[in-house]
Scaffold this active site. Structure first.
Site, PDB file in Angstrom:
ATOM      1  N   HIS A   1     -11.647 -28.423 -22.628  1.00 27.76           N
ATOM      2  CA  HIS A   1     -11.678 -28.709 -24.062  1.00 27.76           C
ATOM      3  C   HIS A   1     -11.077 -30.078 -24.326  1.00 27.76           C
ATOM      4  CE1 HIS A   1      -7.675 -26.960 -23.484  1.00 27.76           C
ATOM      5  NE2 HIS A   1      -7.303 -27.334 -24.702  1.00 27.76           N
TER       6      HIS A   1
ATOM      7  N   HIS B   1      -8.576 -31.186 -26.291  1.00 28.60           N
ATOM      8  CA  HIS B   1      -7.182 -31.466 -26.616  1.00 28.60           C
ATOM      9  C   HIS B   1      -6.650 -32.521 -25.642  1.00 28.60           C
ATOM     10  CE1 HIS B   1      -6.127 -27.657 -29.148  1.00 28.60           C
ATOM     11  NE2 HIS B   1      -6.428 -28.693 -29.910  1.00 28.60           N
TER      12      HIS B   1
ATOM     13  N   ASP C   1      -3.957 -33.088 -24.012  1.00 29.65           N
ATOM     14  CA  ASP C   1      -3.266 -32.769 -22.761  1.00 29.65           C
ATOM     15  C   ASP C   1      -4.226 -32.320 -21.665  1.00 29.65           C
ATOM     16  OD1 ASP C   1      -3.584 -30.451 -24.431  1.00 29.65           O
ATOM     17  OD2 ASP C   1      -2.184 -29.337 -23.181  1.00 29.65           O
ATOM     18  N   HIS C   2      -5.508 -32.228 -21.991  1.00 27.73           N
ATOM     19  CA  HIS C   2      -6.518 -31.866 -20.996  1.00 27.73           C
ATOM     20  C   HIS C   2      -7.522 -32.986 -20.730  1.00 27.73           C
ATOM     21  CE1 HIS C   2      -5.590 -27.437 -20.871  1.00 27.73           C
ATOM     22  NE2 HIS C   2      -4.962 -27.803 -21.964  1.00 27.73           N
TER      23      HIS C   2
ATOM     24  N   HIS D   1      -9.897 -20.381 -28.481  1.00 27.82           N
ATOM     25  CA  HIS D   1      -8.761 -21.279 -28.674  1.00 27.82           C
ATOM     26  C   HIS D   1      -8.885 -21.889 -30.064  1.00 27.82           C
ATOM     27  CE1 HIS D   1      -5.397 -23.679 -27.512  1.00 27.82           C
ATOM     28  NE2 HIS D   1      -6.062 -24.810 -27.340  1.00 27.82           N
TER      29      HIS D   1
ATOM     30  N   ASP E   1      -7.482 -23.136 -22.183  1.00 33.50           N
ATOM     31  CA  ASP E   1      -6.540 -22.469 -23.084  1.00 33.50           C
ATOM     32  C   ASP E   1      -7.260 -21.361 -23.842  1.00 33.50           C
ATOM     33  OD1 ASP E   1      -4.963 -24.492 -22.181  1.00 33.50           O
ATOM     34  OD2 ASP E   1      -4.628 -25.429 -24.129  1.00 33.50           O
TER      35      ASP E   1
ATOM     36  N   HIS F   1      -0.015 -23.996 -17.227  1.00 30.94           N
ATOM     37  CA  HIS F   1       0.091 -24.388 -18.638  1.00 30.94           C
ATOM     38  C   HIS F   1       1.350 -23.803 -19.281  1.00 30.94           C
ATOM     39  CE1 HIS F   1      -1.375 -25.108 -22.829  1.00 30.94           C
ATOM     40  NE2 HIS F   1      -2.039 -26.104 -22.243  1.00 30.94           N
TER      41      HIS F   1
END
Length: 317
Positions: A63, A65, A67-68, A140, A211, A269
């Site tokens: 996805h 976001h 942090d990914h 998510h 997530d 995570h």
């Protein structure tokens, strides 16, 4: 086959954990790597492993976001400087192509190799002679996906001595038997492949989830997996907080592994509230439901073997 965790923290990097990324090394003779997620500083983490940037042939993003995905533009750009870097396949949610186009345009970046971008739809998203990859949506706060990598079954080893005892001559007939095909000998006798080969070697299954809160597609992604990677952002008694942020707990990850019939669970995570001294407690909590639960940690490499077999030979020795 080996999975290396490059980042196991949630949201933002800490001194102990980088943000999410992991690399799946495919066994010899292929010796390539597939990257799953690419948080900030992923390429720095790769430099601390034997994995060669030029050998990364695919990247799978769960996805968008940060942090990914925030490490992706830099990694793709740096790959141009590595000799032998061929085409690279990139899979990710709708919007990943526009994201990269905007970053590359604003930074005047140029790739010296072909980047093949596929925005995800349910089902099989990639297949070759050795592997297939399926993707299904999770639940998510933004569109998020999980991946199921299935190694195809391989013919068992040929018992050449037995084949010779049955009168099979050296040459193409041995190769046909090894590849699972029955043959007729020059004297008219019929030899079946199963007479001279071991049983097929069952392919391995690795399931890597983005997530998510508990949802129905997890069972489909993780069914009978040899290795399941499931986020466990919070400890078991924080299910309400986890749900509010679109995440799972240690107990929810363990329950998912148990219900899916997975063989091993690696949790990742983790919230930055947890330190290394907390990991034994979090693992013990998960093992109340699923005994083969473990905690991922940065730069940990996990071998994925077939039952009764030794780990594959090293690609980077």
């Amino acid at each position: 086959m080996e999975l290396t965790f490059l980042g196991t923290g949630a949201g933002r990097p800490s001194r102990q954990r980088n943000v999410t990324s992991m690399a799946l090394t495919l066994p010899p003779p292929r010796c390539s790597a597939w990257l799953f997620d690419c948080g900030e500083a992923t390429q720095h983490q790769l430099m601390r492993t034997p994995i060669k940037m030029s050998r990364i042939e695919a990247v799978f993003i769960t996805h968008l976001h940060g942090d990914h995905v925030n490490g992706l533009p830099g990694l793709l750009s740096s790959r141009s400087y590595h000799p032998g870097a061929g085409p690279l396949r990139l899979f990710g949610p709708a919007g990943i192509k526009a994201y990269l186009e905007a970053v590359f345009s604003a930074t005047y970046s140029h790739l010296d190799y072909e980047l093949i971008v596929t925005e995800l739809a349910e089902g099989v998203i990639y297949e070759d002679d050795d592997y297939s990859v399926e993707a299904y949506p999770l639940q998510h706060r933004v569109p998020c996906w999980g991946y199921r990598v299935t190694e195809k079954d391989r013919p068992g080893a040929l018992d050449a001595e037995k084949a010779r005892s049955l009168g099979v001559p050296f040459g193409p007939l041995l190769g046909q038997l090894k590849n699972g095909r029955d043959v007729r000998l020059p004297d008219g006798r019929f030899v079946r492949s199963t007479d001279v080969t071991a049983p097929d070697r069952k392919g391995r299954i690795i399931s890597i989830l983005g997530d998510t809160v508990p949802c129905g597609t997890i069972a489909r992604l993780a069914a009978d997996a040899d290795l399941l990677v499931h986020e466990a952002t919070f400890q078991g008694d924080m299910a309400e907080k986890a749900a509010a942020y679109g995440h799972s707990t240690t107990l929810q990850a363990a329950e998912a592994a148990r219900m899916a019939g997975a063989k091993r669970l690696y949790m990742t995570h983790f919230s930055s509230r947890y330190r290394e001294e907390d990991m034994d407690r979090l693992v013990a909590e998960a093992r109340t439901l699923f005994p083969e639960a473990y905690a991922g940690s940065d730069l940990l490499s996990v071998a994925v073997t077939r039952p009764g077999e030794q780990p594959d030979g090293s690609c980077w020795a």
